[in-house]
Design an enzyme around this catalytic site. Structure first.
Site, PDB file in Angstrom:
ATOM      1  N   ASP A  88       0.943  -1.208   0.050  1.00 14.36           N
ATOM      2  CA  ASP A  88       0.043  -0.127  -0.170  1.00 14.36           C
ATOM      3  C   ASP A  88       0.814   1.263  -0.092  1.00 14.36           C
ATOM      4  OD1 ASP A  88       0.890  -0.675   2.640  1.00 14.36           O
ATOM      5  OD2 ASP A  88      -0.717   0.971   3.359  1.00 14.36           O
ATOM      6  N   GLU A 150       0.178  -0.704   5.878  1.00 14.87           N
ATOM      7  CA  GLU A 150       1.065   0.059   6.599  1.00 14.87           C
ATOM      8  C   GLU A 150       0.972   1.411   6.979  1.00 14.87           C
ATOM      9  OE1 GLU A 150       4.774   1.757   7.886  1.00 14.87           O
ATOM     10  OE2 GLU A 150       3.819   2.036   6.002  1.00 14.87           O
TER      11      GLU A 150
END
Length: 445
Positions: A88, A150
């Site tokens: 991500d 994250e």
């Protein structure tokens, strides 16, 4: 060893192509409209790991974003190494401020520009290159764990670690999500600050008032908020909240000139705080106001604002407790409101700091691998930013050695506009990782 270095170099064009394919996916988990893109990113990550030779590849989730786990079993008696990255990325901000499209990887002057080129899809590329360079029978067990949230604080990571503990168990954990000292000098990150944030709201009135009729008598909430936020620092810019922890930074030199060059500090603007730069960046608490809610300028009238609020972010020095620091910050905000204004503090995210004792044969093997790949000994450095999940890994696997490395450098501009990856650093990082895995298979001494 020479063959391995050559093999990584030969693999780089195909690995770069894989990286560029990943970067084109807008995997911003923080944006609900783009969450399907995060699933696409996980699918592509799983596909790339299968093509690299991992026999056991699965996509998992535990109430949050999809993560990918890929496993190759260890030979008899050999250790298992867990390689971490995340797929991500941060939102791109204003695309108009980018010199090229944020999700179209573009090379300029030896750097690959685009959101996620470095943070942290380059971590995936590094793991792919190292594993493929070792061939179909690596000398150690290799597990790759690629997380999907994250950049949103890894809220479901504890559940993932608990539910898939057997799949993720390892003797050594390599976190590829940090920085290097420069494009020419590698680094092992040995300390990271923690994070705690909150929203503070001040209220002075039950409704807005005409500023001409009541100004000078009744305080407006925005003026109160400004004075309250100003109390968080002394006149030199040091944090003024009482009861916060300070650690000791690694002994490296970080010049005033480098601060100005690397940060983009404008002419005439001075640094804040006192003492060595690395002490302020890595080993002391820092407080930043990262957002304010009040009347926008284009909607402003001559009215005393009844309420205003701000989001306050605090970095916690290694060795401190993030929850205790958030309590100290809350007390300060409650005790320093001017003119009797009402204050409400709503706690936010908390992530613990972490310090690593980077001594022993595993770290010796890592340093030797860095020296071969980079031609320079790595520096032990701190990190002012936070990677709270490292403490989660340490709690889940207390016997594992943890190494924090990365493919970033001071010019990367992670989280900012024009994020980029230095392609030479990618090659050296992948070579270091391959050499390190090979050394662990021989047994570090």
């Amino acid at each position: 060893m020479t063959d391995l270095v050559t093999r990584v170099r030969e693999l780089l064009p195909s690995v770069r192509a894989d990286l560029e394919e990943l970067v084109r996916i807008e995997s911003v988990w923080a944006d609900p409209a783009r969450r399907p893109e995060v699933y696409r990113s996980a699918e592509l990550t799983a596909k790339l790991l299968r093509h690299a030779g991992f026999g056991d590849v699965r996509t998992v989730e535990s109430g949050g974003a999809p993560a990918v786990i890929a496993r190759h079993p260890a030979p008899e008696g050999a250790p298992t190494v867990l390689l971490y990255a995340h797929h991500d990325v941060q939102p791109e901000g204003d695309p108009g401020q980018w010199h090229s499209a944020p999700f179209e990887p573009t090379e300029r002057d030896g750097r690959l520009y685009g959101r996620g080129t470095a943070d942290d899809k380059a971590g995936i590329a590094t793991h792919l290159a190292a594993f493929r360079a070792l061939g179909p029978n690596p000398p150690v067990g290799v597990t790759v764990f690629v997380e999907g949230e994250e950049e949103s604080g890894s809220p479901s990571l504890p559940a993932l670690l608990n539910e898939h503990r057997d799949l993720l168990a390892a003797d050594v954990i390599v976190i590829a999500d940090s920085d290097n000292w420069s494009t020419d000098i590698p680094a092992l990150t040995v300390s990271l600050r923690g994070l705690a944030d909150c929203v503070v709201e001040v209220a002075t009135l039950d409704h807005g008032l005409h500023s001409g009729l009541w100004g000078g008598v009744v305080p407006d909430a925005l003026s109160v908020l400004v004075r309250l936020l100003a109390s968080l620092h002394d006149d030199d810019g040091n944090v003024a909240v009482q009861g916060l922890h300070e650690a000791k930074a690694a002994e490296v030199e970080f010049s005033e000139e480098r601060v100005r060059a690397d940060s983009g500090l404008l002419d005439g603007v001075r640094q804040i705080g006192s003492g060595p730069v690395v002490q302020r960046m890595w080993a002391r608490p820092a407080i930043t106001v990262i957002g304010i809610d009040t009347t926008p300028i284009d909607k402003a009238s001559n009215t005393l604002v009844p309420r205003a609020r701000a989001k306050v972010s605090m970095r916690v020095a290694p060795g401190g407790d993030a929850r205790a620091h958030l309590e100290a910050l809350t007390r300060h905000l409650q005790d320093h409101a001017p003119w009797g204004a009402q204050v409400t503090v709503t706690p936010g995210d908390v992530g613990q700091p972490y310090a690593i004792d980077a001594r022993g044969p595993v770290y010796d093997a890592a340093r030797a691998a860095f020296k071969t790949a980079w031609g320079r000994e790595p520096i032990d450095m701190g990190m002012g930013g936070s990677i709270p999940f490292i403490a989660e890994f340490a709690a889940a696997f207390p016997d594992a050695e943890i190494l924090v490395t990365g493919v970033e450098d001071p010019g990367t501009q992670a989280h900012s506009i024009n994020e980029s990856l230095h392609l030479g650093v990618l090659e050296r990082a992948a070579t270091s990782e391959a050499l390190f895995l090979e050394a662990l298979g021989r047994g570090p001494s």
